[in-house]
Design a protein around this motif. Structure first.
Motif, PDB file in Angstrom:
ATOM      1  N   ALA A 397       0.837  -1.205   0.000  1.00 31.36           N
ATOM      2  CA  ALA A 397       0.000   0.000   0.000  1.00 31.36           C
ATOM      3  C   ALA A 397       0.871   1.255   0.000  1.00 31.36           C
ATOM      4  CB  ALA A 397      -0.923  -0.010   1.212  1.00 31.36           C
ATOM      5  N   ILE A 398       1.985   1.190   0.751  1.00 33.56           N
ATOM      6  CA  ILE A 398       3.001   2.250   0.687  1.00 33.56           C
ATOM      7  C   ILE A 398       4.196   1.696  -0.069  1.00 33.56           C
ATOM      8  CG2 ILE A 398       4.594   3.699   1.992  1.00 33.56           C
ATOM      9  CD1 ILE A 398       2.594   3.789   4.261  1.00 33.56           C
ATOM     10  N   LYS A 399       4.498   2.311  -1.206  1.00 34.51           N
ATOM     11  CA  LYS A 399       5.644   1.856  -2.000  1.00 34.51           C
ATOM     12  C   LYS A 399       6.935   2.576  -1.587  1.00 34.51           C
ATOM     13  CE  LYS A 399       4.121  -1.050  -5.284  1.00 34.51           C
ATOM     14  NZ  LYS A 399       2.698  -1.125  -4.999  1.00 34.51           N
ATOM     15  N   LYS A 400       6.790   3.878  -1.262  1.00 32.72           N
ATOM     16  CA  LYS A 400       7.979   4.662  -0.919  1.00 32.72           C
ATOM     17  C   LYS A 400       7.617   5.806   0.009  1.00 32.72           C
ATOM     18  CE  LYS A 400      11.652   4.200  -4.347  1.00 32.72           C
ATOM     19  NZ  LYS A 400      12.527   4.923  -5.301  1.00 32.72           N
ATOM     20  N   PHE A 401       8.652   6.282   0.703  1.00 38.57           N
ATOM     21  CA  PHE A 401       8.573   7.517   1.460  1.00 38.57           C
ATOM     22  C   PHE A 401       9.507   8.515   0.771  1.00 38.57           C
ATOM     23  CE2 PHE A 401       7.951   4.019   4.408  1.00 38.57           C
ATOM     24  CZ  PHE A 401       6.816   4.406   5.112  1.00 38.57           C
ATOM     25  N   ILE A 402       9.145   9.778   0.814  1.00 40.10           N
ATOM     26  CA  ILE A 402      10.058  10.796   0.306  1.00 40.10           C
ATOM     27  C   ILE A 402      10.178  11.909   1.334  1.00 40.10           C
ATOM     28  CG2 ILE A 402       8.235  12.002  -1.032  1.00 40.10           C
ATOM     29  CD1 ILE A 402      10.709  12.431  -3.100  1.00 40.10           C
ATOM     30  N   VAL A 403      11.392  12.175   1.769  1.00 38.49           N
ATOM     31  CA  VAL A 403      11.654  13.233   2.744  1.00 38.49           C
ATOM     32  C   VAL A 403      11.717  14.562   1.998  1.00 38.49           C
ATOM     33  CG1 VAL A 403      13.258  14.136   4.461  1.00 38.49           C
ATOM     34  CG2 VAL A 403      12.911  11.661   4.267  1.00 38.49           C
ATOM     35  N   MET A 404      10.767  15.441   2.317  1.00 43.66           N
ATOM     36  CA  MET A 404      10.723  16.770   1.703  1.00 43.66           C
ATOM     37  C   MET A 404      10.813  17.836   2.790  1.00 43.66           C
ATOM     38  SD  MET A 404       7.907  16.114  -1.339  1.00 43.66           S
ATOM     39  CE  MET A 404       7.953  17.802  -1.939  1.00 43.66           C
ATOM     40  N   SER A 405      11.722  17.617   3.729  1.00 45.07           N
ATOM     41  CA  SER A 405      11.956  18.585   4.803  1.00 45.07           C
ATOM     42  C   SER A 405      12.682  19.803   4.250  1.00 45.07           C
ATOM     43  CB  SER A 405      12.783  17.941   5.909  1.00 45.07           C
ATOM     44  OG  SER A 405      12.061  16.916   6.539  1.00 45.07           O
ATOM     45  N   GLY A 406      12.813  20.809   5.109  1.00 45.19           N
ATOM     46  CA  GLY A 406      13.630  21.956   4.741  1.00 45.19           C
ATOM     47  C   GLY A 406      12.907  23.275   4.866  1.00 45.19           C
ATOM     48  N   PRO A 425       3.087   9.681  -6.948  1.00 46.62           N
ATOM     49  CA  PRO A 425       2.224   8.499  -6.984  1.00 46.62           C
ATOM     50  C   PRO A 425       1.436   8.383  -5.684  1.00 46.62           C
ATOM     51  CG  PRO A 425       4.423   7.971  -7.784  1.00 46.62           C
ATOM     52  CD  PRO A 425       4.495   9.364  -7.235  1.00 46.62           C
ATOM     53  N   LYS A 426       0.220   7.892  -5.756  1.00 47.79           N
ATOM     54  CA  LYS A 426      -0.671   7.849  -4.598  1.00 47.79           C
ATOM     55  C   LYS A 426      -0.214   6.875  -3.518  1.00 47.79           C
ATOM     56  CE  LYS A 426      -3.370  10.770  -6.625  1.00 47.79           C
ATOM     57  NZ  LYS A 426      -3.277  12.197  -6.232  1.00 47.79           N
ATOM     58  N   ASP A 427       0.803   6.065  -3.823  1.00 49.01           N
ATOM     59  CA  ASP A 427       1.311   5.120  -2.823  1.00 49.01           C
ATOM     60  C   ASP A 427       2.609   5.612  -2.181  1.00 49.01           C
ATOM     61  OD1 ASP A 427       2.971   4.812  -5.010  1.00 49.01           O
ATOM     62  OD2 ASP A 427       2.407   2.723  -5.412  1.00 49.01           O
ATOM     63  N   VAL A 428       2.853   6.920  -2.266  1.00 47.92           N
ATOM     64  CA  VAL A 428       4.052   7.535  -1.690  1.00 47.92           C
ATOM     65  C   VAL A 428       3.645   8.458  -0.549  1.00 47.92           C
ATOM     66  CG1 VAL A 428       6.008   9.084  -2.107  1.00 47.92           C
ATOM     67  CG2 VAL A 428       5.368   7.381  -3.830  1.00 47.92           C
ATOM     68  N   LEU A 443      -2.718  20.929   0.918  1.00 43.54           N
ATOM     69  CA  LEU A 443      -3.281  20.232  -0.236  1.00 43.54           C
ATOM     70  C   LEU A 443      -4.053  19.008   0.254  1.00 43.54           C
ATOM     71  CD1 LEU A 443      -0.171  20.226  -2.623  1.00 43.54           C
ATOM     72  CD2 LEU A 443      -2.088  21.834  -2.650  1.00 43.54           C
ATOM     73  N   ASN A 444      -5.042  18.619  -0.478  1.00 44.62           N
ATOM     74  CA  ASN A 444      -5.825  17.433  -0.120  1.00 44.62           C
ATOM     75  C   ASN A 444      -5.185  16.201  -0.762  1.00 44.62           C
ATOM     76  OD1 ASN A 444      -7.788  15.678   0.783  1.00 44.62           O
ATOM     77  ND2 ASN A 444      -9.269  16.248  -0.816  1.00 44.62           N
ATOM     78  N   LEU A 445      -4.160  15.665  -0.096  1.00 43.94           N
ATOM     79  CA  LEU A 445      -3.418  14.535  -0.650  1.00 43.94           C
ATOM     80  C   LEU A 445      -3.906  13.187  -0.115  1.00 43.94           C
ATOM     81  CD1 LEU A 445       0.208  16.010  -0.673  1.00 43.94           C
ATOM     82  CD2 LEU A 445      -1.449  15.941  -2.528  1.00 43.94           C
ATOM     83  N   GLY A 446      -4.857  13.233   0.815  1.00 42.56           N
ATOM     84  CA  GLY A 446      -5.470  11.994   1.288  1.00 42.56           C
ATOM     85  C   GLY A 446      -4.599  11.200   2.239  1.00 42.56           C
ATOM     86  N   ASP A 447      -4.914   9.897   2.347  1.00 38.56           N
ATOM     87  CA  ASP A 447      -4.175   9.021   3.249  1.00 38.56           C
ATOM     88  C   ASP A 447      -4.039   7.637   2.620  1.00 38.56           C
ATOM     89  OD1 ASP A 447      -6.337   7.036   4.397  1.00 38.56           O
ATOM     90  OD2 ASP A 447      -7.268   9.028   4.427  1.00 38.56           O
ATOM     91  N   ILE A 448      -3.243   6.804   3.260  1.00 35.37           N
ATOM     92  CA  ILE A 448      -3.066   5.411   2.847  1.00 35.37           C
ATOM     93  C   ILE A 448      -3.375   4.539   4.056  1.00 35.37           C
ATOM     94  CG2 ILE A 448      -1.436   3.667   1.992  1.00 35.37           C
ATOM     95  CD1 ILE A 448       0.163   5.948   0.706  1.00 35.37           C
ATOM     96  N   ASP A 449      -4.451   3.802   3.976  1.00 38.94           N
ATOM     97  CA  ASP A 449      -4.887   2.946   5.099  1.00 38.94           C
ATOM     98  C   ASP A 449      -4.942   3.720   6.413  1.00 38.94           C
ATOM     99  OD1 ASP A 449      -4.973   0.920   3.251  1.00 38.94           O
ATOM    100  OD2 ASP A 449      -3.127  -0.071   3.925  1.00 38.94           O
ATOM    101  N   ILE A 451      -3.198   6.340   7.184  1.00 37.13           N
ATOM    102  CA  ILE A 451      -1.944   7.068   7.435  1.00 37.13           C
ATOM    103  C   ILE A 451      -1.909   8.288   6.516  1.00 37.13           C
ATOM    104  CG2 ILE A 451       0.576   6.954   7.360  1.00 37.13           C
ATOM    105  CD1 ILE A 451       0.191   3.838   7.569  1.00 37.13           C
ATOM    106  N   PRO A 452      -1.899   9.503   7.070  1.00 38.63           N
ATOM    107  CA  PRO A 452      -1.855  10.696   6.208  1.00 38.63           C
ATOM    108  C   PRO A 452      -0.668  10.649   5.257  1.00 38.63           C
ATOM    109  CG  PRO A 452      -2.230  11.312   8.491  1.00 38.63           C
ATOM    110  CD  PRO A 452      -1.880   9.849   8.497  1.00 38.63           C
ATOM    111  N   ARG A 453      -0.866  11.163   4.054  1.00 38.99           N
ATOM    112  CA  ARG A 453       0.227  11.143   3.070  1.00 38.99           C
ATOM    113  C   ARG A 453       1.244  12.255   3.295  1.00 38.99           C
ATOM    114  NH1 ARG A 453      -1.014  11.639  -2.412  1.00 38.99           N
ATOM    115  NH2 ARG A 453       1.122  10.943  -2.753  1.00 38.99           N
ATOM    116  N   VAL A 454       0.943  13.185   4.195  1.00 40.96           N
ATOM    117  CA  VAL A 454       1.936  14.174   4.622  1.00 40.96           C
ATOM    118  C   VAL A 454       2.125  14.008   6.126  1.00 40.96           C
ATOM    119  CG1 VAL A 454       2.539  16.610   4.833  1.00 40.96           C
ATOM    120  CG2 VAL A 454       1.312  15.814   2.808  1.00 40.96           C
ATOM    121  N   LEU A 455       3.299  13.520   6.527  1.00 38.40           N
ATOM    122  CA  LEU A 455       3.617  13.342   7.943  1.00 38.40           C
ATOM    123  C   LEU A 455       4.592  14.450   8.349  1.00 38.40           C
ATOM    124  CD1 LEU A 455       4.128   9.458   8.170  1.00 38.40           C
ATOM    125  CD2 LEU A 455       2.036  10.780   8.517  1.00 38.40           C
ATOM    126  N   ASP A 456       4.077  15.408   9.125  1.00 42.37           N
ATOM    127  CA  ASP A 456       4.888  16.548   9.546  1.00 42.37           C
ATOM    128  C   ASP A 456       5.479  16.294  10.919  1.00 42.37           C
ATOM    129  OD1 ASP A 456       6.004  19.048  10.073  1.00 42.37           O
ATOM    130  OD2 ASP A 456       4.082  19.897  10.740  1.00 42.37           O
TER     131      ASP A 456
END
Length: 552
Positions: A397-406, A425-428, A443-449, A451-456
């Motif tokens: 369900a989650i294929k990858k994580f991407i760190v977009m800190s900064g 991709p919706k599984d990131v 943004l309304n990026l939704g969640d995966i199972d 789990i929010p798709r933006v984890l701050d």
């Protein structure tokens, strides 16, 4: 002759250097005074480090070194008179330490005997431009040596910021102080080779990890472990005080002093994560977050209507027609001519009564948006969700994580990060911290199972959380290397706290980091090539190309 030279931030002119006036709004006098202050700080470090190695430690020196260097971070202090006070304070401390060294019969470092670093006096009648050239960035003619020295210095600026916040909560480390002083002096050591300076760059990263871990412990000890929290972005009907910057001790004091006054408190920009801490969110009059990243303040302070408190950097000089100048208050290392400065008493406490009385006379904030945003995913909260996250990864369900800190900032090319987030991709899942999140956290990026798709995780220093999480995932998935995990790094940078975070990641062995929207002007071509060859460090290109690169 240039009036100044500064290339420490991402928005520096033509990505080469500001030579007349800083893009940040810093004038040439302040820029040159800051160069002089940095040199004075190095002189204090020279003596303090010698004494420290002989078990002679002075707490007022520790505090000065952090506070003074912190004041030279981009968008922290625009007040030339205050910078002069720091300079004179430093020279006085250096002379005191020199006497202590002499009285203790501790031999001085012969390499710097009689040097300007050990004897510098600030003569206000001398040519400030010439003086800044003599002690500032351009003193180093070799481009690669200059690059390595400045990378170290900017990393130390970031370290000073995080160290200052920890010190405010009475957390400190003699080992970190020792390195901090030693590295400051090393940037003036003409005997050090490029190889030795390169090693020092990576050692700076090691202490970057240490100082962020120290601040993490300090914040969690004082305010509890951050937890998943929905934060209101609308407004109430009461008058309000807006608090910006990064220092959580300051907001705690403000909340305590405003309790029962009928005044609401709102966070702005990097203070947003205050809502995630149990000991801060328990105050019912901490009602929400107002606005976006720091650079929107020239419009958002107008509509807020009430007083604004700056605890740390991220000031923007106001426009000429600004109406809020008489309701801005600065603390700690921050300052701007015309804005009121609140200073801590001998016990380190700040009296906010003037701010509170002003707030009572102001209108309630004007609403500029409504709804909620969710955050609070520092490593403690992520570990609480570990089973759920691991199962989502194992199920695909989650294929990858991407760190977009900064960092976020004004540069028009930063729309890249919003578009990149939208087209993922919706599984990131995005792992974020710092004000970079304001490019996509609404943004309304939704969640995966669930789990929010933006984890701050929180503030820029909470980038440490993603290193902790990555190391934990390495253990869970029995990976041989942190780089074998399904985690990519696409980081935005602006100022020097982002530099120490980057150096910390490099020290931890993270490879193939992309940084943008531009590579730092202070990294020379040869140093950039070295970092690319060793770590795969590179810049961003286009949204489409980078999506293909990360997810093909």
């Amino acid at each position: 002759m240039n009036n100044m030279f500064c290339f420490q931030c991402q928005e520096t002119s033509r990505n080469q250097g500001c030579t007349v006036m800083g893009v940040c709004g810093k004038n040439d006098e302040v820029s040159n005074l800051q160069d002089v202050l940095i040199f004075v700080v190095k002189g204090v470090a020279l003596y303090s480090n010698k004494l420290r190695k002989n078990k002679k430690i002075y707490k007022n020196v520790n505090e000065y070194l952090y506070r003074a260097l912190f004041s030279t971070i981009t968008n922290a202090n625009f007040d030339g008179e205050e910078i002069k006070e720091y300079i004179h304070e430093g020279i006085k401390l250096r002379k005191f330490l020199a006497k202590e060294l002499e009285n203790s019969k501790i031999p001085f470092d012969s390499k710097f005997e009689g040097s300007k670093l050990a004897t510098f006096e600030f003569d206000e009648s001398s040519d400030l431009v010439d003086l800044a050239r003599e002690v500032g960035v351009l003193r180093t003619e070799n481009e690669d040596i200059r690059s390595l020295r400045e990378i170290i210095l900017y990393g130390l600026k970031g370290l000073s910021a995080y160290g200052f916040h920890a010190l405010n909560l009475k957390f400190e480390s003699n080992e970190i102080y020792d390195f901090f002083e030693r590295a400051l002096v090393a940037t003036e050591d003409n005997d050090l080779s490029a190889e030795e300076l390169t090693n020092l760059v990576f050692e700076t990263g090691k202490f970057g990890v240490d100082v962020m871990a120290l601040l993490d412990r300090a914040n969690n000890s004082a305010f509890g472990t951050p937890e998943m929290t929905k934060v209101n972005i609308g407004v109430g009907k009461n008058p309000g005080i807006l608090i910006s910057g990064h220092d959580l001790k300051d907001i705690k004091e403000l909340l305590e002093q405003t309790k029962g006054t009928g005044i609401d408190v709102y966070t702005h920009s990097e203070m947003l994560p205050a809502h995630y801490y149990p000991e801060l969110k328990k105050y019912k009059h901490l009602v929400g977050n107002y606005g976006n990243a720091w650079y929107h303040q020239t419009t958002e302070f107008e509509t807020f209507n009430g007083p604004v408190v700056f605890t740390t950097n991220c000031l923007v000089p106001p426009k000429k027609n600004a109406t809020y100048n008489d309701r801005i208050f600065t603390l700690n290392a921050t300052g701007l001519p015309g804005w009121k400065k609140l200073k801590a008493d001998k016990n380190g406490k700040i009296d906010f009564s003037e701010v509170i009385e002003l707030a009572k006379k102001c209108k309630a904030p004007t609403e500029i948006e409504n709804g909620t945003i969710t955050g609070g995913f520092a490593h403690g909260q992520v570990f609480a969700l570990a089973d759920k996250i691991v199962n989502a990864v194992k199920s695909g369900a989650i294929k990858k994580f991407i760190v977009m800190s900064g960092c976020d900032a004004r540069h028009t090319t930063r729309k890249y990060y919003s578009e990149f987030a939208k087209k993922l991709p919706k599984d990131v899942v995005i792992l974020t911290s710092g004000c970079a999140k304001f490019r996509y956290n609404k943004l309304n990026l939704g969640d995966i199972d669930g789990i929010p798709r933006v984890l701050d995780a929180g503030q820029c220093n909470d980038s440490y959380s993603w290193a902790v999480v990555a190391l934990k995932l390495k253990e869970i998935f029995n990976a041989n290397d942190i780089n074998d995990l399904p985690i990519e790094f696409n980081i935005a940078w602006y100022e020097q706290k982002a530099v120490i975070v980057l150096l910390a990641l490099l020290y931890l062995g993270v490879k193939n980091i992309h940084i943008g929207p531009t590579l730092p002007a202070f990294i020379s071509k040869n140093v950039a090539s070295l970092l690319n060859e060793q770590f795969g460090l590179t810049g961003i290109t286009t949204v489409e190309n980078d999506l293909q690169l990360f997810f093909s």
